[in-house]
Design a protein around this motif. Structure first.
Motif, PDB file in Angstrom:
ATOM      1  N   VAL A  80     -23.771 -32.065 -83.223  1.00  0.00           N
ATOM      2  CA  VAL A  80     -22.853 -33.083 -84.055  1.00  0.00           C
ATOM      3  C   VAL A  80     -22.106 -33.595 -83.367  1.00  0.00           C
ATOM      4  O   VAL A  80     -20.418 -34.682 -84.029  1.00  0.00           O
ATOM      5  N   LYS A  81     -21.218 -32.992 -82.503  1.00  0.00           N
ATOM      6  CA  LYS A  81     -20.264 -33.968 -81.633  1.00  0.00           C
ATOM      7  C   LYS A  81     -21.029 -35.394 -80.779  1.00  0.00           C
ATOM      8  O   LYS A  81     -20.439 -35.870 -80.577  1.00  0.00           O
ATOM      9  N   TYR A  82     -21.729 -35.727 -80.844  1.00  0.00           N
ATOM     10  CA  TYR A  82     -22.529 -37.260 -80.864  1.00  0.00           C
ATOM     11  C   TYR A  82     -23.515 -37.961 -81.701  1.00  0.00           C
ATOM     12  O   TYR A  82     -23.998 -38.443 -82.391  1.00  0.00           O
ATOM     13  N   HIS A  83     -22.662 -37.423 -83.377  1.00  0.00           N
ATOM     14  CA  HIS A  83     -23.134 -38.098 -84.582  1.00  0.00           C
ATOM     15  C   HIS A  83     -22.913 -39.652 -84.420  1.00  0.00           C
ATOM     16  O   HIS A  83     -23.176 -40.160 -84.860  1.00  0.00           O
ATOM     17  N   GLU A  84     -21.636 -39.736 -84.513  1.00  0.00           N
ATOM     18  CA  GLU A  84     -20.870 -41.106 -85.051  1.00  0.00           C
ATOM     19  C   GLU A  84     -20.249 -41.692 -83.403  1.00  0.00           C
ATOM     20  O   GLU A  84     -18.916 -40.821 -82.589  1.00  0.00           O
ATOM     21  N   SER A  85     -20.254 -42.416 -82.509  1.00  0.00           N
ATOM     22  CA  SER A  85     -18.574 -42.793 -82.047  1.00  0.00           C
ATOM     23  C   SER A  85     -17.272 -43.529 -82.696  1.00  0.00           C
ATOM     24  O   SER A  85     -18.209 -44.153 -84.079  1.00  0.00           O
ATOM     25  N   ALA A  86     -16.491 -43.634 -81.618  1.00  0.00           N
ATOM     26  CA  ALA A  86     -15.464 -44.518 -82.226  1.00  0.00           C
ATOM     27  C   ALA A  86     -15.490 -45.314 -82.746  1.00  0.00           C
ATOM     28  O   ALA A  86     -15.770 -46.577 -84.324  1.00  0.00           O
ATOM     29  N   ASN A  87     -16.668 -46.641 -82.540  1.00  0.00           N
ATOM     30  CA  ASN A  87     -16.994 -47.849 -82.256  1.00  0.00           C
ATOM     31  C   ASN A  87     -18.477 -48.488 -83.169  1.00  0.00           C
ATOM     32  O   ASN A  87     -18.399 -49.434 -82.914  1.00  0.00           O
ATOM     33  N   ARG A  88     -19.008 -46.492 -83.204  1.00  0.00           N
ATOM     34  CA  ARG A  88     -20.324 -47.847 -82.799  1.00  0.00           C
ATOM     35  C   ARG A  88     -20.842 -48.030 -82.312  1.00  0.00           C
ATOM     36  O   ARG A  88     -22.235 -49.066 -82.751  1.00  0.00           O
ATOM     37  N   GLY A  89     -20.368 -48.055 -81.195  1.00  0.00           N
ATOM     38  CA  GLY A  89     -21.599 -49.049 -80.387  1.00  0.00           C
ATOM     39  C   GLY A  89     -21.622 -48.807 -79.456  1.00  0.00           C
ATOM     40  O   GLY A  89     -22.485 -49.472 -77.737  1.00  0.00           O
ATOM     41  N   GLN A  90     -22.637 -47.041 -79.602  1.00  0.00           N
ATOM     42  CA  GLN A  90     -23.209 -46.837 -77.977  1.00  0.00           C
ATOM     43  C   GLN A  90     -24.422 -45.845 -78.625  1.00  0.00           C
ATOM     44  O   GLN A  90     -24.468 -44.744 -78.472  1.00  0.00           O
ATOM     45  N   PRO A  91     -25.590 -47.185 -78.935  1.00  0.00           N
ATOM     46  CA  PRO A  91     -26.593 -46.817 -79.537  1.00  0.00           C
ATOM     47  C   PRO A  91     -27.409 -45.154 -78.877  1.00  0.00           C
ATOM     48  O   PRO A  91     -28.343 -44.421 -79.659  1.00  0.00           O
ATOM     49  N   ARG A  92     -27.632 -45.591 -77.559  1.00  0.00           N
ATOM     50  CA  ARG A  92     -28.073 -44.465 -76.296  1.00  0.00           C
ATOM     51  C   ARG A  92     -27.791 -42.737 -77.035  1.00  0.00           C
ATOM     52  O   ARG A  92     -28.323 -41.478 -76.984  1.00  0.00           O
ATOM     53  N   ASP A  93     -26.475 -42.791 -76.935  1.00  0.00           N
ATOM     54  CA  ASP A  93     -25.791 -41.266 -77.032  1.00  0.00           C
ATOM     55  C   ASP A  93     -25.604 -40.960 -78.395  1.00  0.00           C
ATOM     56  O   ASP A  93     -25.163 -39.857 -78.319  1.00  0.00           O
ATOM     57  N   TYR A  94     -24.927 -41.477 -79.610  1.00  0.00           N
ATOM     58  CA  TYR A  94     -24.956 -41.147 -80.655  1.00  0.00           C
ATOM     59  C   TYR A  94     -25.339 -41.001 -82.292  1.00  0.00           C
ATOM     60  O   TYR A  94     -26.277 -42.747 -81.874  1.00  0.00           O
TER      61      TYR A  94
END
Length: 467
Positions: A80-94
């Motif tokens: 769950v810690k890889y659910h969403e990044s702050a700017n939604r700009g990291q598609p590989r990880d979140y």
């Protein structure tokens, strides 16, 4: 260490519990691939590396042939810690970032419902978005009641929520009108239908497609046999609808001109199954999906309006006046109609006033019995033109199974006038036919007749000329 396969199994279990796998012909669930060419092409350069040279796929791709302009994507992450990044700009990880990345590659052809899932059966997080077709900006997916969607729901419920989005509605309406123009050109250039025949061909076909047997088997009929199957299916659906005062013969007679049209039953080199088959196929693929979503959208009226644009501008050459949807909705708002009202239109046309009123009245109902009462007992119409009467009654059948009391004939006919008054309608709406010659009835005669047909203390709303 977290295992993403556990998250995928969590999603898979939810899909099974909600019957996504129950009927493979109705719902198609694919994993990290797709057999649909437009989806494969859209994702052919969607790798999350950002280089745009290789394909990329989410964990699940869900489609339904009955709603071909929508697709559901599901992207999973194990933690769950890889659910969403702050700017939604990291598609590989979140998870959120990834599913929205894939969505943007498909919105040229689809309205995309994006679902991001992370975690395990014990601790998990779900996010739901909709990206309307033709846009790249996602929105939170909410239910038609306005409540945010926070857990997995059935596919029809997902589609209904996405269709509730104003931008999606606008795009779908644009697509429908665009298709209406294309259908007009096909009917004019290939089928050689006259202007009055085109809307009857559309309305009749949409009614026939409401018969499951016709919808599933029409394509197996030879060109010369399909018109008879078409008219019999229309009669079957109309008879089953049990419109209170409609006579089956009056309803179906205008469609017989399409049945016997010589160009529609001939196999050709370009259309070996005949032009009627092509008309049915186009409407089955392009329009029928809209009928399950736009329960307040006057489909037949919209098509009819589009066709009339090609007859010289406003349809006056055909002796017909169509009331725009925004006007019919305005009348329903002015009258503030509710489940307790009875609405009358003595020049019903394609039923626009009655349909807009029905939609608003149903919004005030609290039980299924009240909804049924509105459809059966609280909508009254009169239409003299046999073709317009058939279109209006067809429209009521297609739009939410309305069962309006539609009378075919002149609103000044003694028997019809007496029958209408027995309903004791308290709201009247009318866009009367305008007099073109001195011999024509003046439009104010229709307004007077409408007012005389209402119960004492009723409200009449009319479009009248200003001189």
């Amino acid at each position: 260490m977290a295992n993403e396969r556990i998250t995928e199994d969590l999603v898979d279990a939810q899909l099974r519990a909600l019957a996504y796998y129950a009927d493979p012909d109705a719902i198609v669930v694919e994993k990290q691939q797709s057999v649909i060419e437009s989806i494969r092409k859209g994702l052919s350069k969607a790798s999350k590396t950002g280089k745009g040279i290789t394909a990329g796929y989410p964990e699940f791709i869900i489609t339904s042939p009955a709603t071909p302009d929508m697709v559901v994507l599901v992207e999973c992450k194990a933690d769950v810690k890889y659910h969403e990044s702050a700017n939604r700009g990291q598609p590989r990880d979140y998870s959120v970032d990834g599913v929205l990345h894939y969505a943007r590659h498909l919105t040229s052809n689809y309205t995309v419902i994006s679902i991001a899932v992370s975690g395990t059966p014990q601790t998990n997080d779900w996010s739901f978005f909709v990206t309307p077709k033709g846009t790249t900006q996602e929105r939170d997916l909410v239910s038609p009641s306005g409540a945010p969607i926070t857990q997995m729901i059935g596919l029809n419920d997902l589609f209904a929520a996405a269709a509730f989005d104003p931008q999606v509605q606008k795009q779908r309406e644009h697509d429908l009108i665009q298709f209406a123009m294309e259908m007009h050109e096909f009917m004019r250039d290939e089928a050689e239908l006259e202007e009055k025949e085109k809307p009857l061909a559309v309305a009749g076909t949409l009614i026939a497609l409401n018969d499951p047997v016709f919808a599933k088997t029409y394509d197996s009929y030879p060109a010369g046999d399909l018109p008879e199957f078409w008219i019999q299916s229309i009669k079957k659906v109309i008879d089953k609808a049990q419109l209170p005062v409609a006579k089956l013969e009056n309803m179906t007679q205008p469609f017989t001109g399409i049945q016997v049209h010589p160009e529609l039953r001939k196999p050709t080199k370009g259309y070996p199954k005949g032009l009627l088959n092509e008309i049915v196929t186009l409407l089955a693929e392009k329009v029928m999906p809209f009928l399950t979503v736009y329960e307040d959208f006057d489909v037949v009226g919209a098509f009819y309006g589009e066709f009339l644009k090609y007859t010289g501008g406003d349809g006056k050459g055909l002796g017909i006046v169509l009331t725009p949807k925004h006007v019919t909705e305005l009348f329903a708002l002015i009258a503030n109609v509710s489940k307790d009202d009875k609405v009358l239109d003595i020049c019903a046309g394609t039923g626009g006033f009655l349909i807009s009123s029905m939609v608003k009245m149903i919004q005030t109902a609290t039980t299924e019995a009240e909804v049924e009462d509105i459809k059966k007992n609280r909508l009254i119409g009169v239409e003299q033109s046999p073709s317009m009467y058939a279109l209006g009654a067809s429209n009521m059948i297609l739009r939410g199974d309305g069962k309006a009391n539609l009378h075919q004939g002149s609103c000044f006919d003694t028997a019809i006038s007496a029958a209408v008054k027995k309903h004791k309608a308290n709201v009247g709406m009318i866009n009367p036919p305008y007099a073109k010659t001195k011999e024509d009835l003046h439009e104010l005669r229709f307004v007077e007749q409408m007012l005389d047909s209402l119960a004492p203390g009723g409200t009449g709303i009319a479009i009248v000329p200003v001189t």
